[in-house]
Write a protein that holds these residues in place. Structure first.
Motif, mmCIF file in Angstrom:
data_model
loop_
_atom_site.group_PDB
_atom_site.id
_atom_site.type_symbol
_atom_site.label_atom_id
_atom_site.label_comp_id
_atom_site.label_asym_id
_atom_site.label_seq_id
_atom_site.Cartn_x
_atom_site.Cartn_y
_atom_site.Cartn_z
ATOM 1 N N ASP A 212 0.835 -1.198 0.000
ATOM 2 C CA ASP A 212 0.000 0.000 0.000
ATOM 3 C C ASP A 212 0.873 1.253 0.000
ATOM 4 O OD1 ASP A 212 -3.027 1.006 0.914
ATOM 5 O OD2 ASP A 212 -1.437 2.263 1.740
ATOM 6 N N LEU A 213 1.888 1.244 0.832
ATOM 7 C CA LEU A 213 2.825 2.362 0.903
ATOM 8 C C LEU A 213 3.590 2.509 -0.405
ATOM 9 C CD1 LEU A 213 4.370 4.550 2.536
ATOM 10 C CD2 LEU A 213 5.847 2.728 3.384
ATOM 11 N N LEU A 214 4.052 1.414 -0.959
ATOM 12 C CA LEU A 214 4.818 1.461 -2.202
ATOM 13 C C LEU A 214 3.995 2.026 -3.354
ATOM 14 C CD1 LEU A 214 7.327 0.740 -3.912
ATOM 15 C CD2 LEU A 214 6.318 -1.542 -4.219
ATOM 16 N N PHE A 215 2.775 1.529 -3.532
ATOM 17 C CA PHE A 215 1.965 1.965 -4.667
ATOM 18 C C PHE A 215 1.493 3.414 -4.524
ATOM 19 C CE2 PHE A 215 0.798 -2.728 -5.287
ATOM 20 C CZ PHE A 215 1.769 -2.886 -6.269
ATOM 21 N N ASN A 216 1.435 3.900 -3.293
ATOM 22 C CA ASN A 216 0.973 5.268 -3.076
ATOM 23 C C ASN A 216 2.088 6.299 -2.986
ATOM 24 O OD1 ASN A 216 -2.020 5.247 -2.868
ATOM 25 N ND2 ASN A 216 -1.639 3.773 -1.239
ATOM 26 N N THR A 217 3.296 5.880 -2.637
ATOM 27 C CA THR A 217 4.386 6.855 -2.464
ATOM 28 C C THR A 217 5.616 6.554 -3.310
ATOM 29 O OG1 THR A 217 5.471 5.703 -0.610
ATOM 30 C CG2 THR A 217 3.640 7.192 -0.060
ATOM 31 N N GLY A 218 5.690 5.396 -3.943
ATOM 32 C CA GLY A 218 6.833 5.068 -4.779
ATOM 33 C C GLY A 218 8.118 4.946 -3.990
ATOM 34 N N LEU A 219 9.197 5.442 -4.563
ATOM 35 C CA LEU A 219 10.501 5.321 -3.909
ATOM 36 C C LEU A 219 10.671 6.281 -2.737
ATOM 37 C CD1 LEU A 219 12.887 4.698 -6.936
ATOM 38 C CD2 LEU A 219 11.991 3.056 -5.269
ATOM 39 N N ASP A 220 9.651 7.097 -2.447
ATOM 40 C CA ASP A 220 9.663 7.887 -1.212
ATOM 41 C C ASP A 220 9.237 7.044 -0.014
ATOM 42 O OD1 ASP A 220 10.502 10.237 -2.407
ATOM 43 O OD2 ASP A 220 8.462 10.967 -2.757
ATOM 44 N N ALA A 221 8.842 5.801 -0.257
ATOM 45 C CA ALA A 221 8.313 4.941 0.806
ATOM 46 C C ALA A 221 9.203 4.862 2.043
ATOM 47 C CB ALA A 221 8.044 3.538 0.257
ATOM 48 N N PRO A 222 10.540 4.710 1.908
ATOM 49 C CA PRO A 222 11.353 4.554 3.119
ATOM 50 C C PRO A 222 11.238 5.702 4.119
ATOM 51 C CG PRO A 222 12.595 3.833 1.213
ATOM 52 C CD PRO A 222 11.334 4.469 0.693
ATOM 53 N N GLN A 223 10.936 6.924 3.643
ATOM 54 C CA GLN A 223 10.848 8.030 4.600
ATOM 55 C C GLN A 223 9.615 7.900 5.497
ATOM 56 O OE1 GLN A 223 10.198 11.985 3.056
ATOM 57 N NE2 GLN A 223 8.968 11.219 1.352
ATOM 58 N N TYR A 224 8.634 7.117 5.080
ATOM 59 C CA TYR A 224 7.443 6.905 5.900
ATOM 60 C C TYR A 224 7.628 5.758 6.901
ATOM 61 C CZ TYR A 224 5.168 10.116 2.719
ATOM 62 O OH TYR A 224 4.827 11.232 1.995
ATOM 63 N N LEU A 225 8.835 5.217 6.948
ATOM 64 C CA LEU A 225 9.164 4.208 7.953
ATOM 65 C C LEU A 225 9.766 4.856 9.195
ATOM 66 C CD1 LEU A 225 10.802 1.431 5.750
ATOM 67 C CD2 LEU A 225 8.384 1.832 6.229
ATOM 68 N N ARG A 226 9.661 6.146 9.297
ATOM 69 C CA ARG A 226 10.193 6.890 10.433
ATOM 70 C C ARG A 226 9.098 7.747 11.022
ATOM 71 N NH1 ARG A 226 13.067 3.501 9.503
ATOM 72 N NH2 ARG A 226 15.225 3.522 8.813
ATOM 73 N N LYS A 227 9.210 8.059 12.301
ATOM 74 C CA LYS A 227 8.212 8.908 12.939
ATOM 75 C C LYS A 227 8.148 10.277 12.290
ATOM 76 C CE LYS A 227 8.105 6.893 17.559
ATOM 77 N NZ LYS A 227 8.316 7.162 18.991
#
Length: 240
Positions: A212-227
């Motif tokens: 879900d995160l990948l399809f909605n944010t692309g390669l920006d996904a890793p930054q959403y793994l942080r608070k």
């Protein structure tokens, strides 16, 4: 060296990847008993009708005590899961870009007969896509015996770790003193405070597959793994 030792899950949520991404080594702990109605063989996607389970059919009858790494797939499942994902996310911003790649993972997974091998395909490929440098290994390279904590400690020591990162659910059985005596620092994840992102289908849901995160944010996904976007890796560790 920081290590985490966790059972494999099927296309896990972002918190799972946050945890393993903060470690030097992730040990897939699949020599332990398989649990029904757990995340080992199922996860949630977000659809126009709410969240929906995707469950890999596995053989469990008469195999109550089987370890995860011996669980066998019961029947073909990958096409059904992929079509459900395609239907749910075809309008997501980055679906068209990443659909061929993710579908190739499903094609590879469909050739596997064991659940642990299916899960490893997704875990390894997503970790690579996110740019993790975490070494991913199976627990059988570090033979260990004893209680739950003793087994975890045996693996951590064999791996040469001096820091052990765990999810909060392990607090009920984990013996921190045993690790302290071995001069290995136990650290605890917090899964609170993740930033939201633009998500399809109504109100925001954190507890869905990382796809879900990948399809909605692309390669920006890793930054959403942080608070906090762009925050330090240790931001999600709860103070002891």
């Amino acid at each position: 060296m920081r290590i985490c030792i966790i059972q494999s899950c099927y296309i896990p949520w972002k918190g799972f990847f946050d945890l393993i991404g903060q470690c030097d080594e992730y040990v897939i702990f699949d020599s332990v008993q398989y649990a029904k109605r757990h995340w080992h063989n199922r996860n949630l996607i977000k659809t126009a009708n709410g969240t929906q389970w995707l469950t890999i059919p596995v053989i469990t009858k008469g195999r109550f005590e089987q370890p995860i790494n011996e669980v066998e797939i019961e029947k073909k499942w990958a096409d059904k899961h992929w079509h459900a994902i395609e239907h749910a996310y075809k309008h997501a911003t980055f679906f068209e870009q990443f659909a061929p790649l993710v579908r190739s993972w499903y094609e590879a997974a469909d050739q596997q007969s064991r659940l642990t091998d299916v899960n490893a395909i997704f875990l390894r490929n997503i970790a690579t896509l996110f740019g993790f440098r975490t070494r991913i290994v199976v627990d059988t390279i570090y033979p260990a015996e004893g209680t739950k904590t003793e087994r975890l400690l045996g693996i951590a020591r064999a791996a040469g770790a001096n820091r052990y990162l765990s999810g909060p659910s392990a607090r009920g059985y984990f013996d921190e003193a045993m690790f302290a005596d071995a001069r290995i620092t136990a650290e605890w994840m917090s899964y609170e405070g993740y930033p939201e992102y633009s998500q399809l289908h109504g109100g925001f849901e954190h507890a869905v597959t990382v796809l879900d995160l990948l399809f909605n944010t692309g390669l920006d996904a890793p930054q959403y793994l942080r608070k906090l976007a762009g925050g330090k890796a240790d931001d999600n560790l709860r103070a002891k």
